[in-house]
Design a protein around this motif. Structure first.
Motif, mmCIF file in Angstrom:
data_model
loop_
_atom_site.group_PDB
_atom_site.id
_atom_site.type_symbol
_atom_site.label_atom_id
_atom_site.label_comp_id
_atom_site.label_asym_id
_atom_site.label_seq_id
_atom_site.Cartn_x
_atom_site.Cartn_y
_atom_site.Cartn_z
ATOM 1 N N ALA A 1 29.808 20.867 33.503
ATOM 2 C CA ALA A 1 29.862 19.812 34.511
ATOM 3 C C ALA A 1 28.982 20.110 35.723
ATOM 4 N N LEU A 2 28.959 21.363 36.154
ATOM 5 C CA LEU A 2 28.263 21.701 37.394
ATOM 6 C C LEU A 2 26.890 22.315 37.203
ATOM 7 N N GLY A 3 26.628 22.840 36.028
ATOM 8 C CA GLY A 3 25.398 23.586 35.803
ATOM 9 C C GLY A 3 25.633 25.060 36.105
ATOM 10 N N ASP A 4 24.742 25.885 35.586
ATOM 11 C CA ASP A 4 24.933 27.328 35.653
ATOM 12 C C ASP A 4 25.025 27.875 37.076
ATOM 13 N N THR A 5 24.140 27.464 37.949
ATOM 14 C CA THR A 5 24.092 28.045 39.284
ATOM 15 C C THR A 5 25.349 27.749 40.085
ATOM 16 N N GLN A 6 25.755 26.505 40.141
ATOM 17 C CA GLN A 6 26.917 26.124 40.934
ATOM 18 C C GLN A 6 28.208 26.663 40.320
ATOM 19 N N ALA A 7 28.326 26.614 39.002
ATOM 20 C CA ALA A 7 29.524 27.134 38.338
ATOM 21 C C ALA A 7 29.627 28.646 38.517
ATOM 22 N N PHE A 8 28.516 29.359 38.376
ATOM 23 C CA PHE A 8 28.523 30.810 38.564
ATOM 24 C C PHE A 8 28.978 31.154 39.973
ATOM 25 N N SER A 9 28.512 30.406 40.950
ATOM 26 C CA SER A 9 28.915 30.638 42.340
ATOM 27 C C SER A 9 30.420 30.439 42.524
ATOM 28 N N ALA A 10 30.954 29.373 41.934
ATOM 29 C CA ALA A 10 32.393 29.101 42.037
ATOM 30 C C ALA A 10 33.206 30.199 41.366
ATOM 31 N N VAL A 11 32.776 30.628 40.187
ATOM 32 C CA VAL A 11 33.482 31.695 39.470
ATOM 33 C C VAL A 11 33.399 33.002 40.249
ATOM 34 N N ARG A 12 32.236 33.304 40.791
ATOM 35 C CA ARG A 12 32.062 34.533 41.582
ATOM 36 C C ARG A 12 32.995 34.529 42.785
ATOM 37 N N ASP A 13 33.143 33.385 43.449
ATOM 38 C CA ASP A 13 34.053 33.285 44.593
ATOM 39 C C ASP A 13 35.500 33.551 44.170
ATOM 40 N N ILE B 1 36.482 35.358 41.547
ATOM 41 C CA ILE B 1 36.583 36.790 41.217
ATOM 42 C C ILE B 1 36.696 37.627 42.487
ATOM 43 N N GLN B 2 35.942 37.274 43.529
ATOM 44 C CA GLN B 2 36.035 38.000 44.796
ATOM 45 C C GLN B 2 37.427 37.846 45.412
ATOM 46 N N SER B 3 37.986 36.656 45.345
ATOM 47 C CA SER B 3 39.338 36.433 45.869
ATOM 48 C C SER B 3 40.369 37.233 45.081
ATOM 49 N N LEU B 4 40.247 37.221 43.760
ATOM 50 C CA LEU B 4 41.188 37.960 42.921
ATOM 51 C C LEU B 4 41.076 39.466 43.146
ATOM 52 N N THR B 5 39.875 39.935 43.393
ATOM 53 C CA THR B 5 39.665 41.362 43.690
ATOM 54 C C THR B 5 40.361 41.741 44.986
ATOM 55 N N ALA B 6 40.204 40.921 46.015
ATOM 56 C CA ALA B 6 40.848 41.202 47.307
ATOM 57 C C ALA B 6 42.371 41.194 47.163
ATOM 58 N N ALA C 1 49.978 38.732 40.798
ATOM 59 C CA ALA C 1 49.818 37.564 39.928
ATOM 60 C C ALA C 1 50.298 36.292 40.627
ATOM 61 N N GLY C 2 51.449 36.366 41.266
ATOM 62 C CA GLY C 2 51.961 35.201 41.988
ATOM 63 C C GLY C 2 51.044 34.775 43.117
ATOM 64 N N ASP C 3 50.536 35.747 43.860
ATOM 65 C CA ASP C 3 49.630 35.439 44.967
ATOM 66 C C ASP C 3 48.310 34.869 44.449
ATOM 67 N N MET C 4 47.814 35.426 43.348
ATOM 68 C CA MET C 4 46.579 34.900 42.750
ATOM 69 C C MET C 4 46.739 33.432 42.383
ATOM 70 N N LEU C 5 47.815 33.114 41.684
ATOM 71 C CA LEU C 5 48.037 31.733 41.259
ATOM 72 C C LEU C 5 48.172 30.800 42.452
ATOM 73 N N ALA C 6 48.912 31.236 43.470
ATOM 74 C CA ALA C 6 49.130 30.390 44.650
ATOM 75 C C ALA C 6 47.834 30.167 45.428
ATOM 76 N N ARG C 7 47.085 31.229 45.651
ATOM 77 C CA ARG C 7 45.861 31.091 46.465
ATOM 78 C C ARG C 7 44.787 30.272 45.762
#
Length: 110
Positions: free
Chosen positions: A23-35, A37-42, A73-79
């Protein structure tokens, strides 16, 4: 190789990421996924865990206790549910699962 030890192993990934890329194309989707992953890491680190590795649209983490993994896990799902939609689409969602019990650590891997 290290002896067996007990810990929680948590996996989390972006749900329907293939549709997101289409739907978004590689660049925009990769950026969203990267964001995400960064949130889940924190979140992982805030509950005393560590990221073992990222795998495409997901990550593998370990925690010393099941309580830490469950709280993370709960915080990940909520955020992630609170994030605004990407490009007028439905909000991103993640899938999370974890196991607690004996594992074998091999260097930084589990």
């Amino acid at each position: 190789m290290q002896p067996k030890t007990s810990m929680a192993v948590l996996f989390a990934d972006v749900a329907e990421s293939t549709n997101l890329y289409e739907a978004l194309g590689d660049t925009q989707a990769f950026s969203a996924v990267r964001d995400v992953i960064q949130s889940l890491t924190a979140i992982t680190e805030s509950f005393g865990g560590r990221v073992v590795k990222t795998i495409g649209d997901g990550l593998m983490c370990v925690f010393p206790s099941a309580d830490g993994a469950a709280s993370a896990a709960g915080d990940m799902l909520a955020r992630i549910a609170q994030r605004p939609p990407t490009d007028n689409r439905k909000p991103l969602a993640i899938r999370v699962g974890f196991y607690f019990g004996p594992v074998i650590e091999d260097g930084n891997d589990v």
